[in-house]
Design a protein around this motif. Structure first.
Motif, PDB file in Angstrom:
ATOM      1  N   TYR A 100       5.069  -4.273   2.007  1.00  0.00           N
ATOM      2  CA  TYR A 100       3.769  -4.417   2.660  1.00  0.00           C
ATOM      3  C   TYR A 100       2.671  -3.586   1.991  1.00  0.00           C
ATOM      4  CZ  TYR A 100       6.396  -6.146   6.729  1.00  0.00           C
ATOM      5  OH  TYR A 100       7.214  -6.847   7.561  1.00  0.00           O
ATOM      6  N   LEU A 101       3.052  -2.606   1.205  1.00  0.00           N
ATOM      7  CA  LEU A 101       2.126  -1.571   0.745  1.00  0.00           C
ATOM      8  C   LEU A 101       0.957  -2.112  -0.067  1.00  0.00           C
ATOM      9  CD1 LEU A 101       1.526   1.419   0.755  1.00  0.00           C
ATOM     10  CD2 LEU A 101       3.044   1.686  -1.210  1.00  0.00           C
ATOM     11  N   ARG A 102       1.196  -3.003  -1.007  1.00  0.00           N
ATOM     12  CA  ARG A 102       0.112  -3.528  -1.852  1.00  0.00           C
ATOM     13  C   ARG A 102      -0.945  -4.245  -1.013  1.00  0.00           C
ATOM     14  NH1 ARG A 102       0.156  -3.460  -7.005  1.00  0.00           N
ATOM     15  NH2 ARG A 102       2.434  -3.343  -7.139  1.00  0.00           N
ATOM     16  N   GLN A 103      -0.513  -5.047  -0.070  1.00  0.00           N
ATOM     17  CA  GLN A 103      -1.451  -5.774   0.789  1.00  0.00           C
ATOM     18  C   GLN A 103      -2.243  -4.804   1.666  1.00  0.00           C
ATOM     19  OE1 GLN A 103       0.432  -8.780   3.185  1.00  0.00           O
ATOM     20  NE2 GLN A 103      -1.491  -9.796   3.644  1.00  0.00           N
ATOM     21  N   CYS A 104      -1.603  -3.753   2.146  1.00  0.00           N
ATOM     22  CA  CYS A 104      -2.279  -2.733   2.955  1.00  0.00           C
ATOM     23  C   CYS A 104      -3.382  -2.064   2.145  1.00  0.00           C
ATOM     24  CB  CYS A 104      -1.266  -1.708   3.450  1.00  0.00           C
ATOM     25  SG  CYS A 104      -1.984  -0.363   4.399  1.00  0.00           S
ATOM     26  N   VAL A 105      -3.050  -1.631   0.924  1.00  0.00           N
ATOM     27  CA  VAL A 105      -4.041  -0.968   0.073  1.00  0.00           C
ATOM     28  C   VAL A 105      -5.177  -1.929  -0.272  1.00  0.00           C
ATOM     29  CG1 VAL A 105      -4.440   0.120  -2.174  1.00  0.00           C
ATOM     30  CG2 VAL A 105      -2.408   0.718  -0.836  1.00  0.00           C
ATOM     31  N   ASP A 106      -4.848  -3.175  -0.591  1.00  0.00           N
ATOM     32  CA  ASP A 106      -5.890  -4.167  -0.891  1.00  0.00           C
ATOM     33  C   ASP A 106      -6.852  -4.335   0.284  1.00  0.00           C
ATOM     34  OD1 ASP A 106      -4.937  -4.632  -3.425  1.00  0.00           O
ATOM     35  OD2 ASP A 106      -3.956  -6.535  -2.930  1.00  0.00           O
ATOM     36  N   SER A 107      -6.340  -4.262   1.505  1.00  0.00           N
ATOM     37  CA  SER A 107      -7.196  -4.488   2.677  1.00  0.00           C
ATOM     38  C   SER A 107      -8.245  -3.394   2.858  1.00  0.00           C
ATOM     39  CB  SER A 107      -6.352  -4.629   3.952  1.00  0.00           C
ATOM     40  OG  SER A 107      -5.913  -3.381   4.448  1.00  0.00           O
ATOM     41  N   VAL A 108      -7.984  -2.198   2.328  1.00  0.00           N
ATOM     42  CA  VAL A 108      -8.961  -1.110   2.476  1.00  0.00           C
ATOM     43  C   VAL A 108      -9.779  -0.871   1.211  1.00  0.00           C
ATOM     44  CG1 VAL A 108      -7.702   0.056   4.319  1.00  0.00           C
ATOM     45  CG2 VAL A 108      -7.280   0.720   1.935  1.00  0.00           C
ATOM     46  N   THR A 109      -9.374  -1.473   0.095  1.00  0.00           N
ATOM     47  CA  THR A 109     -10.118  -1.265  -1.149  1.00  0.00           C
ATOM     48  C   THR A 109     -10.973  -2.473  -1.529  1.00  0.00           C
ATOM     49  OG1 THR A 109      -8.214  -1.990  -2.467  1.00  0.00           O
ATOM     50  CG2 THR A 109      -8.481   0.392  -2.100  1.00  0.00           C
ATOM     51  N   ARG A 110     -10.708  -3.628  -0.962  1.00  0.00           N
ATOM     52  CA  ARG A 110     -11.484  -4.843  -1.244  1.00  0.00           C
ATOM     53  C   ARG A 110     -12.305  -5.212  -0.019  1.00  0.00           C
ATOM     54  NH1 ARG A 110      -7.144  -8.740  -4.333  1.00  0.00           N
ATOM     55  NH2 ARG A 110      -6.653  -7.262  -5.970  1.00  0.00           N
ATOM     56  N   ASP A 111     -13.429  -5.837  -0.252  1.00  0.00           N
ATOM     57  CA  ASP A 111     -14.294  -6.326   0.835  1.00  0.00           C
ATOM     58  C   ASP A 111     -14.697  -5.233   1.817  1.00  0.00           C
ATOM     59  OD1 ASP A 111     -14.204  -8.961  -0.172  1.00  0.00           O
ATOM     60  OD2 ASP A 111     -12.320  -9.348   0.884  1.00  0.00           O
ATOM     61  N   GLN A 112     -14.987  -4.054   1.290  1.00  0.00           N
ATOM     62  CA  GLN A 112     -15.492  -2.929   2.092  1.00  0.00           C
ATOM     63  C   GLN A 112     -16.749  -2.407   1.377  1.00  0.00           C
ATOM     64  OE1 GLN A 112     -14.088  -2.436   4.973  1.00  0.00           O
ATOM     65  NE2 GLN A 112     -12.104  -3.386   4.681  1.00  0.00           N
ATOM     66  N   ILE A 143      -1.648   7.615  -0.266  1.00  0.00           N
ATOM     67  CA  ILE A 143      -0.366   7.071   0.187  1.00  0.00           C
ATOM     68  C   ILE A 143       0.604   8.241   0.300  1.00  0.00           C
ATOM     69  CG2 ILE A 143       1.562   5.533  -0.342  1.00  0.00           C
ATOM     70  CD1 ILE A 143      -0.441   3.911  -2.095  1.00  0.00           C
ATOM     71  N   VAL A 144       1.171   8.417   1.488  1.00  0.00           N
ATOM     72  CA  VAL A 144       2.152   9.482   1.706  1.00  0.00           C
ATOM     73  C   VAL A 144       3.492   8.815   1.998  1.00  0.00           C
ATOM     74  CG1 VAL A 144       2.707  11.595   2.953  1.00  0.00           C
ATOM     75  CG2 VAL A 144       0.313  10.901   2.709  1.00  0.00           C
ATOM     76  N   ASP A 145       4.417   8.960   1.060  1.00  0.00           N
ATOM     77  CA  ASP A 145       5.729   8.351   1.221  1.00  0.00           C
ATOM     78  C   ASP A 145       6.707   9.370   1.803  1.00  0.00           C
ATOM     79  OD1 ASP A 145       7.521   5.904   0.435  1.00  0.00           O
ATOM     80  OD2 ASP A 145       8.637   7.726  -0.078  1.00  0.00           O
ATOM     81  N   ASP A 146       7.342   8.970   2.902  1.00  0.00           N
ATOM     82  CA  ASP A 146       8.276   9.863   3.605  1.00  0.00           C
ATOM     83  C   ASP A 146       9.716   9.601   3.162  1.00  0.00           C
ATOM     84  OD1 ASP A 146       8.854  11.934   5.354  1.00  0.00           O
ATOM     85  OD2 ASP A 146       9.105  10.599   7.071  1.00  0.00           O
ATOM     86  N   LYS A 147       9.952   9.792   1.839  1.00  0.00           N
ATOM     87  CA  LYS A 147      11.278   9.644   1.226  1.00  0.00           C
ATOM     88  C   LYS A 147      11.884   8.264   1.490  1.00  0.00           C
ATOM     89  CE  LYS A 147      15.388  12.227   0.042  1.00  0.00           C
ATOM     90  NZ  LYS A 147      15.270  12.167  -1.380  1.00  0.00           N
ATOM     91  N   SER A 148      11.126   7.231   1.123  1.00  0.00           N
ATOM     92  CA  SER A 148      11.613   5.861   1.272  1.00  0.00           C
ATOM     93  C   SER A 148      12.818   5.619   0.383  1.00  0.00           C
ATOM     94  CB  SER A 148      10.512   4.871   0.887  1.00  0.00           C
ATOM     95  OG  SER A 148       9.451   4.934   1.793  1.00  0.00           O
ATOM     96  N   THR A 149      13.696   4.739   0.833  1.00  0.00           N
ATOM     97  CA  THR A 149      14.888   4.388   0.064  1.00  0.00           C
ATOM     98  C   THR A 149      14.775   2.984  -0.531  1.00  0.00           C
ATOM     99  OG1 THR A 149      15.977   3.634   2.096  1.00  0.00           O
ATOM    100  CG2 THR A 149      16.399   5.912   1.388  1.00  0.00           C
ATOM    101  N   ASP A 150      13.683   2.287  -0.266  1.00  0.00           N
ATOM    102  CA  ASP A 150      13.463   0.977  -0.871  1.00  0.00           C
ATOM    103  C   ASP A 150      12.607   1.165  -2.129  1.00  0.00           C
ATOM    104  OD1 ASP A 150      10.948   1.510   0.169  1.00  0.00           O
ATOM    105  OD2 ASP A 150      10.759  -0.384   1.239  1.00  0.00           O
ATOM    106  N   ASP A 151      11.874   0.145  -2.543  1.00  0.00           N
ATOM    107  CA  ASP A 151      11.044   0.226  -3.747  1.00  0.00           C
ATOM    108  C   ASP A 151       9.633   0.750  -3.474  1.00  0.00           C
ATOM    109  OD1 ASP A 151      10.135  -1.976  -2.351  1.00  0.00           O
ATOM    110  OD2 ASP A 151       9.859  -3.207  -4.138  1.00  0.00           O
ATOM    111  N   SER A 152       9.422   1.400  -2.329  1.00  0.00           N
ATOM    112  CA  SER A 152       8.086   1.875  -1.950  1.00  0.00           C
ATOM    113  C   SER A 152       7.457   2.788  -3.001  1.00  0.00           C
ATOM    114  CB  SER A 152       8.135   2.623  -0.615  1.00  0.00           C
ATOM    115  OG  SER A 152       8.503   1.779   0.428  1.00  0.00           O
ATOM    116  N   ILE A 153       8.229   3.697  -3.559  1.00  0.00           N
ATOM    117  CA  ILE A 153       7.675   4.657  -4.526  1.00  0.00           C
ATOM    118  C   ILE A 153       7.246   3.935  -5.798  1.00  0.00           C
ATOM    119  CG2 ILE A 153       8.199   6.681  -5.946  1.00  0.00           C
ATOM    120  CD1 ILE A 153      10.035   7.610  -3.626  1.00  0.00           C
TER     121      ILE A 153
END
Length: 165
Positions: free
Chosen positions: A44-56, A65-75
């Motif tokens: 979800y992260l890319r879409q979240c960042v796009d929503s606050v950096t585009r059309d504003q 972005i603060v990652d709380d030790k994710s175990t998926d590909d978040s980092i």
């Protein structure tokens, strides 16, 4: 006792889309820090960042972005976003700290005049940050701004999600 408005005032408010005063033009460019807490939400992260950096328009945006030790590909996703956009900073937790500590770390790093806290699976609507900054600049007595929440409803079927809207 609730204050009442005359019919003319109500009509003006309706014409202004719920605003008591007409929107004002910003005399400066406010800086808005967006703190995004991420815990295994890489998809979800890319879409979240796009929503606050585009059309504003009309604001300067800083994304933390603060990652709380994710175990998926978040980092990996967060690093690729950071590498493509100088407005994005990344804080990586070496151990799981939890949601509140994650937001607090982001708030400590924020340099903006205004701050928005988001989870990585949330989105901001186009212009939402601009409208909020306009109000906060125009009305210094206002301490918080929020908008309507939009949700899409889904029903769970075996191994599939079905959109209800």
């Amino acid at each position: 006792m609730k204050p009442t408005l005359d019919p003319f005032s109500w009509a003006l408010i309706k014409l202004r889309r719920g605003r008591i005063r007409a929107p004002c033009v910003l005399d400066r460019v406010p800086r808005v820090s967006v703190v995004i807490a991420c815990d295994n939400y890489g998809h979800y992260l890319r879409q979240c960042v796009d929503s606050v950096t585009r059309d504003q328009p009309g604001i300067e945006v800083e994304v933390i972005i603060v990652d709380d030790k994710s175990t998926d590909d978040s980092i990996a996703v967060a690093r690729s976003i950071k590498d493509c956009d100088e407005r994005v900073r990344l804080i990586l937790h070496e151990q799981i700290k939890g949601h509140i500590a994650t937001y607090n770390d982001g708030l400590d790093a924020a340099t903006g005049e205004f701050v928005l806290l988001l989870s990585a699976d949330d989105l901001a609507t186009p212009g939402a940050l601009t409208h909020a900054a306009e109000l906060l600049v125009a009305e210094p007595s206002v301490g918080a701004v929020f908008g309507n929440a939009f949700q899409r409803r889904f029903a769970c079927e075996p191994h599939r999600w079905k959109k209800l809207d």
